[in-house]
Motif scaffolding. Structure first.
Motif, short mmCIF file in Angstrom:
data_model
loop_
_atom_site.label_atom_id
_atom_site.label_comp_id
_atom_site.label_asym_id
_atom_site.label_seq_id
_atom_site.Cartn_x
_atom_site.Cartn_y
_atom_site.Cartn_z
N MET A 1 0.82 -1.19 0.00
CA MET A 1 0.00 0.00 0.00
C MET A 1 0.86 1.26 0.00
N LEU B 1 15.93 -7.57 6.79
CA LEU B 1 14.70 -7.97 7.49
C LEU B 1 13.45 -7.68 6.67
N GLY B 2 13.49 -6.60 5.94
CA GLY B 2 12.30 -6.26 5.16
C GLY B 2 12.44 -4.91 4.52
N LYS B 3 11.49 -4.67 3.61
CA LYS B 3 11.53 -3.41 2.87
C LYS B 3 10.22 -2.68 3.10
N SER C 1 8.16 1.31 2.57
CA SER C 1 8.17 2.40 1.59
C SER C 1 9.23 3.45 1.92
N HIS C 2 9.76 3.38 3.17
CA HIS C 2 10.80 4.34 3.53
C HIS C 2 12.21 3.85 3.24
N VAL D 1 15.29 -2.46 6.05
CA VAL D 1 15.55 -2.70 7.48
C VAL D 1 16.47 -3.92 7.60
N LYS E 1 17.35 0.85 10.40
CA LYS E 1 16.49 1.32 9.31
C LYS E 1 17.28 2.29 8.45
N GLU F 1 14.76 -1.22 18.54
CA GLU F 1 14.71 -2.56 19.14
C GLU F 1 14.36 -3.59 18.07
N PHE F 2 15.01 -4.72 18.15
CA PHE F 2 14.77 -5.80 17.18
C PHE F 2 13.56 -6.62 17.63
N MET F 3 12.65 -6.82 16.71
CA MET F 3 11.45 -7.61 16.99
C MET F 3 11.55 -8.94 16.24
N ASP G 1 -0.14 6.27 11.01
CA ASP G 1 0.10 5.11 10.14
C ASP G 1 -0.12 3.79 10.87
N LYS H 1 -1.33 0.37 11.23
CA LYS H 1 -1.68 -0.72 10.31
C LYS H 1 -0.94 -1.97 10.77
N SER I 1 1.10 -3.99 9.40
CA SER I 1 2.53 -4.19 9.11
C SER I 1 3.42 -3.31 9.99
N ASP J 1 7.34 2.19 13.53
CA ASP J 1 7.31 3.03 12.34
C ASP J 1 6.65 4.39 12.58
N1 LIG Z 1 12.33 -3.39 14.66
C1 LIG Z 1 12.24 -4.35 13.76
N2 LIG Z 1 12.58 -5.61 14.07
C2 LIG Z 1 12.46 -6.58 13.15
N3 LIG Z 1 12.00 -6.40 11.91
C3 LIG Z 1 11.64 -5.17 11.54
C4 LIG Z 1 11.73 -4.08 12.44
N4 LIG Z 1 11.28 -2.98 11.81
C5 LIG Z 1 10.92 -3.36 10.58
N5 LIG Z 1 11.13 -4.67 10.40
C6 LIG Z 1 10.87 -5.45 9.19
O1 LIG Z 1 11.13 -4.66 8.08
C7 LIG Z 1 9.97 -4.52 7.26
C8 LIG Z 1 9.93 -3.11 6.71
O2 LIG Z 1 9.62 -2.24 7.77
P1 LIG Z 1 9.19 -0.75 7.56
O3 LIG Z 1 8.72 -0.23 8.86
O4 LIG Z 1 10.28 -0.01 6.88
O5 LIG Z 1 8.04 -0.84 6.49
P2 LIG Z 1 6.54 -1.38 6.58
O6 LIG Z 1 5.94 -0.90 7.83
O7 LIG Z 1 6.51 -2.85 6.32
O8 LIG Z 1 5.91 -0.66 5.32
P3 LIG Z 1 5.68 0.89 5.14
O9 LIG Z 1 7.00 1.50 4.97
O10 LIG Z 1 4.83 0.95 3.93
O11 LIG Z 1 4.99 1.37 6.37
C9 LIG Z 1 8.80 -4.87 8.15
O12 LIG Z 1 7.75 -5.42 7.45
C10 LIG Z 1 9.41 -5.86 9.11
O13 LIG Z 1 9.32 -7.15 8.56
#
Ligand SMILES: Nc1ncnc2c1ncn2[C@@H]1O[C@H](COP(=O)(O)OP(=O)(O)OP(=O)(O)O)[C@@H](O)[C@H]1O
Length: 504
Positions: free
Chosen positions: A1, A60-62, A64-65, A68, A83, A127-129, A176, A178, A180, A194
């Motif tokens: 989204m 860990l993930g991507k 829109s910003h 990670v 991040k 913090e790492f989740m 924001d 949501k 995710s 986020d």
């Molecule tokens: N603190 C964290 N610990 C572990 N994984 C994380 C952490 N923060 C983010 N991630 C992982 O990285 C991904 C990207 O996070 P990010 O907050 O940048 O974007 P998002 O929330 O998924 O999407 P959007 O940027 O559109 O809000 C997440 O979906 C999650 O899987």
């Protein structure tokens, strides 16, 4: 989204009424000092080596910003998420740092520090989740879907997180909310993360008044179309959408549904009183639908089009707290209901007359007992698991002593249970429990039905010091269990029951 993009400057608040009160400034400074989290500046080269050069393995993930990464620092003692934010006019890490350095809570993904790369771009260290996002939990087919009680617990934790933001001084509006952005920590608690779009300040502040609306489609308050529409109730709306997502297990916008928007799909059902239709078909729902109705109504209230009519987050927290209590202790609700509906048998004969019909319908079930509040050492003699087959025909046949063992837990000794689940929700079980345990919390997991039963009453029949006959109430939500040993001497217990019946 995607975000509703707005060509604005980043959402950093310059007007800061944080220390307005000069009289109490000193006092507040002291307090503030205590509360203010330590924000550490990490060296970029440390982060680089802790992420293996921001390698794919650490990814860990991507969002829109930006991306990670997981980083292991301080000789393995500190695991963090880094991040690497793409700087844009709408999003700037300074905003997140500014806000997260002011608010800290166990319900949030807290800021640990930041770093500067070679081009002076800021990286956020949070913090790492380790357990992914709520989005993953709700929508990934390869993850076990959370039960209703867990979902309500998550909803409560998120509501608390938002309440922390709204009640801070000045308030923070997340903008924001949501699934995710809800991450699951090592204790399987939900945390709100986020803060890229968050705004800190009073809605009257000039800066906020000039910040264009932003959020994620599907969760964004349709009434938030101009900067002056900004209110904490925008978050309440997004939370309402999230609550519908949590209860239904469907995405905020899902083209596989008609209508695709969760709100357009759920509200008519709620209005028609078809509460159970909005619940995720993958989860057990309680017999008592009053909680389902209230949960659905709460979500509907949060997404009301008139912002003033939406509840404050503090009210949402109160409401959800009462639901979690009710969902996690339906044993007492069931008990109360049954107590008022019918006279609870207090004598042996009364319980026997119930048992007669029940045992005619008995069928095999697997019973797993789960330790709860018992030290491991004390469990040695009180095995955890038994599977069983119906062990007697109450009318005239002898007991069939056919206890089977569960492969998953290991051997058991002297552990037997007699149970029947037919006859409505009133099965009987003969259970021996460890003396001194809190019987109110006892429960049996019925793995065949993937649900739990709760020992409703310890008072029906009491055999010697340790044997009891319980009535079981089907209860999929109680996770705790104190039953440690099941009756080994059913014959004598049954004899007593029969004698009791004859003598009355
Ligand atoms: N603190 C964290 N610990 C572990 N994984 C994380 C952490 N923060 C983010 N991630 C992982 O990285 C991904 C990207 O996070 P990010 O907050 O940048 O974007 P998002 O929330 O998924 O999407 P959007 O940027 O559109 O809000 C997440 O979906 C999650 O899987």
């Amino acid at each position: 989204m995607g975000y509703l993009s707005c060509n604005s400057e980043s959402a950093i608040i310059t007007c800061d009424p944080y220390n307005w009160d000069i009289k109490n400034r000193k006092k507040r400074k002291k307090k503030k000092k205590k509360k203010e989290p330590k924000i550490r500046q990490f060296s970029y080269s440390d982060l680089e080596s802790a992420t293996d050069g921001f390698s794919a393995q650490s990814f860990l993930g991507k969002g829109s910003h930006g991306n990670v990464y997981k980083a292991v620092l301080d000789e393995g003692k500190l695991i963090v998420a880094v991040k690497k934010t793409i700087h844009s006019s709408l999003l700037h890490p300074d905003n997140e740092i500014e806000i997260l350095s002011r608010v800290r809570s166990p319900r949030l993904v807290n800021l640990l520090g930041f770093s500067l790369d070679k081009n002076d771009n800021k990286l956020l260290v949070v913090e790492f989740m380790p357990n992914g996002s709520l989005y993953d939990l709700l929508h990934s087919s390869n993850r076990r879907t959370p039960s209703l009680s867990k979902r309500v617990r998550y909803a409560l934790q998120i509501a608390k997180a938002i309440e922390v933001l709204h009640s801070s001084n000045p308030p923070v509006i997340h903008r924001d909310i949501k699934s995710s952005n809800i991450l699951i920590d090592s204790n399987w608690n939900a945390r709100l993360g986020d803060f890229g779009l968050a705004l800190r300040g009073f809605v009257e502040d000039v800066k906020l008044k000039c910040t264009p609306p932003a959020g994620t489609l599907g969760y964004l308050d349709p009434g938030y179309i101009a900067p002056e529409n900004l209110t904490a109730k925008n978050d309440v709306f997004s939370f309402g959408i999230l609550l519908l997502e949590i209860l239904s297990g469907r995405n905020a916008i899902d083209v596989n549904y008609s209508p695709p928007s969760v709100i357009d799909w759920a509200l008519p059902l709620i209005k028609r009183g078809e509460y159970t239709s909005i619940y995720d078909a993958r989860i057990d729902i309680p017999d008592d639908i009053s909680v389902l109705k209230q949960l659905a109504n709460l979500a509907a209230k949060c997404v009301r089009s008139t912002t003033e009519k939406r509840p404050a987050m503090s009210d949402v927290v109160k409401c959800l707290s009462s639901f979690t209590e009710r969902i996690s202790s339906p044993m007492w609700n069931n008990l109360r209901r049954r107590m008022t509906k019918e006279s609870t048998p207090t004598s042996l004969s009364a319980s026997l007359s119930i048992g007669h019909d029940m045992f005619d319908n008995s069928r095999e079930l697997i019973v797993k007992t789960i330790k709860h509040g018992i030290r491991k050492s004390s469990l040695k003699n009180y095995s955890k698991v038994s599977s069983f087959e119906p062990y007697f025909d109450f009318k005239n046949q002898p007991f069939a002593d056919r206890i089977r063992r569960s492969n998953s837990i290991g051997s058991i000794s002297e552990t037997k249970v007699t149970l029947d689940t037919d006859l409505g929700h009133k099965p009987l079980a003969l259970v021996e429990v460890k003396p001194g345990l809190d019987l109110k919390m006892s429960a049996l997991r019925l793995s065949k039905s993937r649900s739990l039963s709760v020992l409703q009453s310890a008072r029906l029949i009491h055999d010697s010091e340790r044997g009891f006959v319980f009535r079981l109430v089907k209860n999929p939500y109680i996770r705790s269990l104190n039953v440690t040993k099941l009756v080994s001497d059913e014959k004598s217990l049954l004899k007593k029951m029969i004698e009791g019946k004859k003598s009355t």
